[in-house]
Motif scaffolding. Structure first.
Motif, PDB file in Angstrom:
ATOM      1  N   ALA A  11      39.447   9.520  -6.943  1.00 36.64           N
ATOM      2  CA  ALA A  11      40.853   9.540  -7.324  1.00 36.64           C
ATOM      3  C   ALA A  11      41.136   8.524  -8.425  1.00 36.64           C
ATOM      4  O   ALA A  11      41.908   8.798  -9.367  1.00 36.64           O
ATOM      5  N   ALA A  12      40.489   7.348  -8.325  1.00 40.32           N
ATOM      6  CA  ALA A  12      40.664   6.333  -9.369  1.00 40.32           C
ATOM      7  C   ALA A  12      40.077   6.818 -10.690  1.00 40.32           C
ATOM      8  O   ALA A  12      40.632   6.570 -11.773  1.00 40.32           O
ATOM      9  N   GLY A  13      38.956   7.531 -10.610  1.00 37.72           N
ATOM     10  CA  GLY A  13      38.335   8.058 -11.823  1.00 37.72           C
ATOM     11  C   GLY A  13      39.199   9.089 -12.521  1.00 37.72           C
ATOM     12  O   GLY A  13      39.124   9.252 -13.748  1.00 37.72           O
ATOM     13  N   GLN A  14      40.030   9.789 -11.748  1.00 37.54           N
ATOM     14  CA  GLN A  14      40.919  10.794 -12.332  1.00 37.54           C
ATOM     15  C   GLN A  14      42.276  10.216 -12.720  1.00 37.54           C
ATOM     16  O   GLN A  14      43.177  10.948 -13.119  1.00 37.54           O
ATOM     17  N   GLY A  15      42.431   8.899 -12.596  1.00 38.90           N
ATOM     18  CA  GLY A  15      43.662   8.246 -13.020  1.00 38.90           C
ATOM     19  C   GLY A  15      44.786   8.284 -12.021  1.00 38.90           C
ATOM     20  O   GLY A  15      45.915   7.881 -12.327  1.00 38.90           O
ATOM     21  N   LEU A  16      44.532   8.775 -10.784  1.00 34.67           N
ATOM     22  CA  LEU A  16      45.570   8.813  -9.769  1.00 34.67           C
ATOM     23  C   LEU A  16      45.832   7.425  -9.182  1.00 34.67           C
ATOM     24  O   LEU A  16      46.933   7.141  -8.708  1.00 34.67           O
ATOM     25  N   LEU A  17      44.809   6.593  -9.182  1.00 35.76           N
ATOM     26  CA  LEU A  17      44.897   5.205  -8.732  1.00 35.76           C
ATOM     27  C   LEU A  17      44.114   4.348  -9.709  1.00 35.76           C
ATOM     28  O   LEU A  17      43.162   4.835 -10.340  1.00 35.76           O
ATOM     29  N   ASP A  18      44.496   3.078  -9.830  1.00 38.67           N
ATOM     30  CA  ASP A  18      43.603   2.211 -10.592  1.00 38.67           C
ATOM     31  C   ASP A  18      42.585   1.615  -9.619  1.00 38.67           C
ATOM     32  O   ASP A  18      42.739   1.683  -8.406  1.00 38.67           O
ATOM     33  N   GLU A  19      41.537   1.011 -10.148  1.00 43.32           N
ATOM     34  CA  GLU A  19      40.448   0.532  -9.308  1.00 43.32           C
ATOM     35  C   GLU A  19      40.926  -0.551  -8.340  1.00 43.32           C
ATOM     36  O   GLU A  19      40.454  -0.629  -7.195  1.00 43.32           O
ATOM     37  N   GLY A  20      41.840  -1.397  -8.766  1.00 47.09           N
ATOM     38  CA  GLY A  20      42.361  -2.434  -7.882  1.00 47.09           C
ATOM     39  C   GLY A  20      43.106  -1.857  -6.701  1.00 47.09           C
ATOM     40  O   GLY A  20      42.943  -2.296  -5.558  1.00 47.09           O
ATOM     41  N   GLN A  21      43.941  -0.832  -6.950  1.00 46.39           N
ATOM     42  CA  GLN A  21      44.673  -0.189  -5.862  1.00 46.39           C
ATOM     43  C   GLN A  21      43.724   0.497  -4.897  1.00 46.39           C
ATOM     44  O   GLN A  21      43.902   0.429  -3.666  1.00 46.39           O
ATOM     45  N   ALA A  22      42.708   1.172  -5.449  1.00 50.17           N
ATOM     46  CA  ALA A  22      41.733   1.850  -4.601  1.00 50.17           C
ATOM     47  C   ALA A  22      41.008   0.859  -3.707  1.00 50.17           C
ATOM     48  O   ALA A  22      40.810   1.098  -2.508  1.00 50.17           O
ATOM     49  N   GLY A  23      40.633  -0.299  -4.256  1.00 48.02           N
ATOM     50  CA  GLY A  23      39.936  -1.302  -3.463  1.00 48.02           C
ATOM     51  C   GLY A  23      40.813  -1.893  -2.370  1.00 48.02           C
ATOM     52  O   GLY A  23      40.382  -2.046  -1.223  1.00 48.02           O
ATOM     53  N   ARG A  24      42.066  -2.211  -2.713  1.00 45.04           N
ATOM     54  CA  ARG A  24      42.978  -2.782  -1.716  1.00 45.04           C
ATOM     55  C   ARG A  24      43.314  -1.774  -0.623  1.00 45.04           C
ATOM     56  O   ARG A  24      43.408  -2.121   0.561  1.00 45.04           O
ATOM     57  N   LEU A  25      43.512  -0.513  -1.031  1.00 45.79           N
ATOM     58  CA  LEU A  25      43.796   0.526  -0.048  1.00 45.79           C
ATOM     59  C   LEU A  25      42.620   0.708   0.900  1.00 45.79           C
ATOM     60  O   LEU A  25      42.804   0.852   2.120  1.00 45.79           O
ATOM     61  N   TRP A  26      41.412   0.665   0.363  1.00 46.44           N
ATOM     62  CA  TRP A  26      40.227   0.831   1.203  1.00 46.44           C
ATOM     63  C   TRP A  26      40.095  -0.335   2.189  1.00 46.44           C
ATOM     64  O   TRP A  26      39.775  -0.125   3.366  1.00 46.44           O
TER      65      TRP A  26
END
Length: 347
Positions: A11-26
């Motif tokens: 999702a981050a790769g497709q621009g739906l999330l940035d990498e920081g958001q993806a990491g915090r969400l995980w």
């Protein structure tokens, strides 16, 4: 749907999330998952150890403990409870909520033993009977157990209020089941779990406990599942009593089949597998009855049953393709609180 880190990275790769958001969400999801019961090695060890300890102080209590006398049993059970609740506080402070919940339930299980010791100290069991041994509490029906059961319910409610841990509901559900039998024995003067009256009372009690679980479900707004154990024991008690009754006719057996089908539907609507599991057992039992009794020598019955199975699969395909529209249409017929519960659990 199971969410994985790879899906978040995609999702981050497709621009739906940035990498920081993806990491915090995980990180948030991983932390939350640690407190969600599941078939993880640590969780299995928590429950296995807890159930062994609970069984040791309840179902598997030996007669040797009677040698301690009422005073000894009271003192030992209080020491165990204080140690268990101390461990609960220690574990909660370190965010180890699952083992804390198991030990909180263990503390509640010790309450009837403490009350039993106190009763013996006061000479309330001097005339013997079922209460001459604590281990009989889990095997014999006697209205004199009621004081122990009321104390367990009160202590369990206090522990549940203090710690808000769903597993604490488990000993309360079992105690309510015990109480239903003991109260019936007190009112009728006799009771047998396998008598007609016993089966009817068990079925009524199972329905009542299930309705209480539904009421808790409707009022619960947290992610913790406080109704789980009430559903388990309520459905088990109702279905077990219903399945043991003698229907007396093929029409009665058909009604039993329809009730099990209704249970499967309720399980699907509420996302409660216990309804579907026992409903499936009941349906299989009814079909087995048809196969071995009604259509014993029929050549067409297996063919007809296969056709019914395929038709159900086809219905499932139709449902999946139009699930949103069908679900929305059916939910309009439900009362507002039940509709919101179904929508929340489906989400």
């Amino acid at each position: 749907m199971k969410l994985t880190r790879a899906m978040l990275d995609e999702a981050a790769g497709q621009g739906l999330l940035d990498e920081g958001q993806a990491g915090r969400l995980w990180q948030f999801l991983v932390a939350r998952e640690q407190h969600t019961p599941g078939f993880k090695p640590a969780h299995i060890l928590y429950y296995l150890g807890g159930l062994i300890a609970i069984g040791a102080m309840s179902l598997f209590m030996t007669l040797g403990w009677e040698s301690f006398g009422g005073t000894g049993l009271l003192f030992i059970s209080i020491c165990y409870m204080v140690a268990a609740l101390g461990a609960v506080e220690w574990l909660r402070a370190r965010s180890l909520l699952l083992p804390a919940g198991v030990l909180a339930a263990f503390a509640v299980v010790l309450v009837p033993l403490a009350v039993y010791g106190l009763q013996h100290m006061l000479g309330l069991w001097a005339d013997g009977g079922a209460g001459s041994s604590y281990r009989n509490y889990h095997y014999y029906i006697d209205w004199r157990w009621i004081l122990m059961e009321l104390a367990t319910l009160a202590a369990g409610a206090a522990v549940l209020w203090r710690y808000r841990m769903p597993f604490t509901v488990m000993p309360l559900a079992v105690t309510l089941w015990y109480m239903s039998m003991d109260v019936t024995e007190m009112l009728l003067g006799h009771y047998s779990l396998f008598s007609h009256e016993g089966k009817v009372m068990s079925a009524v009690f199972g329905i009542a406990m299930t309705l209480v679980a539904l009421w808790i479900d409707l009022r619960n707004r947290s992610s913790k599942d406080y109704a789980f154990w009430l559903y388990i024991w309520g459905v088990l008690t109702f279905w077990g009593a219903l399945s043991s009754m003698d229907s007396g006719s093929e029409f009665g057996k058909l009604v039993y089949c329809l009730i099990n089908l209704l249970m499967i539907g309720i399980g699907a609507a509420l996302s409660r597998r216990v309804f579907a599991v026992f409903g499936g057992f009941g349906l299989a039992g009814y079909l087995g009855h048809l196969s071995y009794t009604v259509f014993r020598d029929s050549l067409l019955f297996p063919v007809a049953l296969t056709a019914i199975g395929i038709a159900i699969i086809a219905t499932g395909v139709f449902w999946q393709r139009r699930e949103a529209a069908i679900g929305a249409s059916l939910r309009q017929w439900l009362p507002g609180p039940v509709r919101r519960l179904v929508e929340r659990r489906a989400a």
